[in-house]
Design an enzyme around this catalytic site. Structure first.
Site, short mmCIF file in Angstrom:
data_model
loop_
_atom_site.label_atom_id
_atom_site.label_comp_id
_atom_site.label_asym_id
_atom_site.label_seq_id
_atom_site.Cartn_x
_atom_site.Cartn_y
_atom_site.Cartn_z
N SER A 53 0.84 -1.21 0.00
CA SER A 53 0.00 0.00 0.00
C SER A 53 0.87 1.25 0.00
O SER A 53 0.36 2.36 -0.20
CB SER A 53 -0.94 0.01 1.22
OG SER A 53 -0.20 -0.20 2.40
N ASP A 91 5.48 -6.87 2.55
CA ASP A 91 4.72 -7.48 1.45
C ASP A 91 5.64 -7.84 0.30
O ASP A 91 6.54 -7.05 -0.05
CB ASP A 91 3.69 -6.47 0.92
CG ASP A 91 2.34 -6.61 1.57
OD1 ASP A 91 2.03 -7.69 2.10
OD2 ASP A 91 1.58 -5.62 1.55
N GLU A 189 -9.01 -10.00 4.20
CA GLU A 189 -9.38 -8.62 3.83
C GLU A 189 -10.72 -8.60 3.09
O GLU A 189 -10.96 -9.41 2.18
CB GLU A 189 -8.30 -8.00 2.93
CG GLU A 189 -8.64 -6.59 2.47
CD GLU A 189 -7.49 -5.83 1.83
OE1 GLU A 189 -6.38 -6.39 1.72
OE2 GLU A 189 -7.71 -4.67 1.46
O1 KIV Z 1 -0.29 -3.31 1.89
C1 KIV Z 1 -1.13 -3.24 2.80
O2 KIV Z 1 -1.36 -2.19 3.40
C2 KIV Z 1 -1.88 -4.44 3.13
C3 KIV Z 1 -3.09 -4.27 3.99
C4 KIV Z 1 -4.04 -5.38 3.80
C5 KIV Z 1 -2.75 -4.10 5.41
O3 KIV Z 1 -1.53 -5.50 2.74
#
Ligand code: KIV
Length: 294
Positions: A53, A91, A189
């Site tokens: 994100s 991520d 999610e």
């Molecule tokens: O990248 C992000 O903010 C996420 C959200 C689901 C927390 O993966």
């Protein structure tokens, strides 16, 4: 300004498992640089996620799809330099784990080298080979099911997932497949709260919800959403605790006004010469200027 060295031991997977086993909620928030990590840590979160994100909230993209490994590493390294106490995760961005398990491992490994204690990737059964490769190299993996932003186009937009019985049952099966393969936790999610509850009750690993109802083992939100740093209304699942944008822009505006009015900097923000140097300066005349007539 630099950041202080680590003063407290960083939380580990063992600590997270103990928290979940005691039935205490796990709290995760995203962070993208040293100051946001410092704020998250001061607030006492259990986990910090350097989320993809970052593309939306820091880099101005309108989805997570343009986020690259280089961007993720850049932001993760900044967060890691804050030496958070919280468990630090990152991520894997779009296309960094889709090509082959070996590619997934190379990319996940580079995030671990940059400070991540675990990685998160989106998807269920399709991703099992990639997940196995990471687990084989002792990289803890958090799964991510439901609304998976990297599948934006396949989903036809950001919409609540698994509202139909077949999709809801498929999600439960995928969740169990991720548990079976060895994911240490599962992020859920954008799914109905009842499904979040069913998944949480039927799994032994903790679930972390975002728009997945109150029954998950923990919750995550995006830093900028919790603190209202981006004006405009966010998704239904966000609760905003501060008008961050309003407060910050108002404070910055006061500084802008002070500069324009000559009220900044004042004596408190200025460096002063010692008396002798000031006297020498006072006696100095610019080159070429004629001494004053007697
Ligand atoms: O990248 C992000 O903010 C996420 C959200 C689901 C927390 O993966």
């Amino acid at each position: 300004m630099s950041h202080a060295p680590r003063t407290q031991a960083q939380l580990t997977l063992t600590d997270l498992r103990a928290t979940a086993a005691e039935g205490r909620k796990l709290v995760m928030v995203t962070a993208y640089d040293a100051p946001t990590a410092g704020i998250a840590d001061a607030a006492g979160v259990d986990m910090i996620l350097v989320g993809d994100s970052v593309g939306n909230v820091c880099l101005g993209f309108d989805s997570t799809l343009p986020v690259t490994m280089a961007m993720m590493r850049h932001h993760l390294e900044a967060v890691a330099r804050a030496h958070p106490r919280a468990f630090l995760m990152a991520d894997l961005p779009y296309l960094s784990y889709h090509l082959s398990p070996a590619d997934a491992l190379r990319n996940a490994g580079s995030l671990v080298r940059a400070g991540a204690q675990a990685v998160k990737l989106e998807g269920g059964r399709k991703r099992l080979d990639a997940i196995k490769a990471l687990l084989d190299a002792d990289i803890p993996v958090m799964g991510h099911l439901g609304l998976t932003p990297q599948s934006l186009h396949a989903m036809g937009g950001y919409r609540v997932q698994a509202k139909e019985a077949t999709q809801a049952l498929r999600l439960l099966e995928e969740a169990h497949a991720l548990q079976e393969v060895g994911c240490f936790a599962l992020l859920l999610e954008g799914i109905p709260a009842e499904l979040g509850r069913r998944a949480t009750e039927s799994l032994a690993i903790p679930t972390i919800g975002i728009g997945a109802g109150p029954h998950c083992s923990g919750q995550v939100l995006v830093f900028h959403d919790v603190l209202g740093l981006i004006p405009g209304s966010g998704p239904k699942f966000v609760r905003t605790y501060l008008d961050g944008f309003g407060l910050l822009s108002e404070a910055l505006g006061r500084w802008v006004g002070d500069v324009r009015e000559g009220a900044f900097p004042g004596k408190a923000e200025s460096y002063m010469l010692p008396d002798a140097a000031r006297a020498a300066l006072d006696a100095w005349t610019p080159p070429g200027s004629s001494p004053e007539a007697e």
